[in-house]
Design a protein around this motif. Structure first.
Motif, PDB file in Angstrom:
ATOM      1  N   ARG A 107       1.195   6.721  -6.722  1.00  0.00           N
ATOM      2  CA  ARG A 107       0.047   7.574  -6.999  1.00  0.00           C
ATOM      3  C   ARG A 107       0.405   9.051  -6.869  1.00  0.00           C
ATOM      4  NH1 ARG A 107      -3.817  10.403  -4.692  1.00  0.00           N
ATOM      5  NH2 ARG A 107      -3.173  10.061  -2.562  1.00  0.00           N
ATOM      6  N   ARG A 108       1.266   9.355  -5.913  1.00  0.00           N
ATOM      7  CA  ARG A 108       1.665  10.753  -5.680  1.00  0.00           C
ATOM      8  C   ARG A 108       2.808  11.180  -6.609  1.00  0.00           C
ATOM      9  NH1 ARG A 108       1.559  11.853   0.801  1.00  0.00           N
ATOM     10  NH2 ARG A 108      -0.553  11.119   1.155  1.00  0.00           N
ATOM     11  N   GLY A 109       3.280  10.272  -7.432  1.00  0.00           N
ATOM     12  CA  GLY A 109       4.338  10.612  -8.381  1.00  0.00           C
ATOM     13  C   GLY A 109       5.733  10.510  -7.799  1.00  0.00           C
ATOM     14  N   GLY A 110       5.852   9.826  -6.666  1.00  0.00           N
ATOM     15  CA  GLY A 110       7.144   9.720  -5.979  1.00  0.00           C
ATOM     16  C   GLY A 110       7.787   8.450  -6.260  1.00  0.00           C
TER      17      GLY A 110
ATOM     18  N   ASP B  57       0.821  -1.198   0.000  1.00  0.00           N
ATOM     19  CA  ASP B  57       0.000   0.000   0.000  1.00  0.00           C
ATOM     20  C   ASP B  57       0.865   1.263   0.000  1.00  0.00           C
ATOM     21  OD1 ASP B  57      -2.669  -1.269   2.137  1.00  0.00           O
ATOM     22  OD2 ASP B  57      -2.283  -1.509  -0.005  1.00  0.00           O
ATOM     23  N   LEU B  58       1.946   1.267   0.746  1.00  0.00           N
ATOM     24  CA  LEU B  58       2.848   2.409   0.791  1.00  0.00           C
ATOM     25  C   LEU B  58       3.451   2.657  -0.591  1.00  0.00           C
ATOM     26  CD1 LEU B  58       4.320   4.597   2.347  1.00  0.00           C
ATOM     27  CD2 LEU B  58       6.017   2.885   3.007  1.00  0.00           C
ATOM     28  N   ALA B  59       3.888   1.608  -1.249  1.00  0.00           N
ATOM     29  CA  ALA B  59       4.468   1.753  -2.581  1.00  0.00           C
ATOM     30  C   ALA B  59       3.425   2.283  -3.573  1.00  0.00           C
ATOM     31  CB  ALA B  59       5.023   0.414  -3.068  1.00  0.00           C
ATOM     32  N   ALA B  60       2.198   1.787  -3.462  1.00  0.00           N
ATOM     33  CA  ALA B  60       1.140   2.258  -4.352  1.00  0.00           C
ATOM     34  C   ALA B  60       0.841   3.727  -4.107  1.00  0.00           C
ATOM     35  CB  ALA B  60      -0.120   1.416  -4.150  1.00  0.00           C
ATOM     36  N   GLU B  61       0.837   4.139  -2.857  1.00  0.00           N
ATOM     37  CA  GLU B  61       0.575   5.550  -2.530  1.00  0.00           C
ATOM     38  C   GLU B  61       1.696   6.439  -3.057  1.00  0.00           C
ATOM     39  OE1 GLU B  61      -1.371   8.908  -1.133  1.00  0.00           O
ATOM     40  OE2 GLU B  61      -2.123   6.889  -1.479  1.00  0.00           O
ATOM     41  N   ARG B  62       2.928   6.002  -2.914  1.00  0.00           N
ATOM     42  CA  ARG B  62       4.051   6.779  -3.455  1.00  0.00           C
ATOM     43  C   ARG B  62       3.943   6.909  -4.962  1.00  0.00           C
ATOM     44  NH1 ARG B  62       8.892   4.238   0.167  1.00  0.00           N
ATOM     45  NH2 ARG B  62       8.616   5.614   1.962  1.00  0.00           N
TER      46      ARG B  62
END
Length: 55
Positions: free
Chosen positions: A52-55, A45-50
């Motif tokens: 998603r945020r372009g990070g 989930d953390l990787a997906a959020e990063r």
């Protein structure tokens, strides 16, 4: 990464004969693995959020 470092430290402590340091590393690994929310899904989930945020 932290678990790998603790496992490496535990192996090194055992090789050096430092059973107490190895015991502490072993106990810490157990606590980390047993901690609420300590599962692979959280990392994914953390990787997906990063992403998603372009990070």
């Amino acid at each position: 990464m932290l678990l790998r470092q603790l496992a490496d430290g535990m192996r090194a402590a055992l090789a050096a004969g430092d059973v107490e340091a190895a015991r502490i590393a072993h106990e810490t690994i157990g606590r980390l693995l047993g901690a609420p929310g300590a599962d692979a899904a959280g990392v994914i989930d953390l990787a997906a959020e990063r992403s998603r945020r372009g990070g």
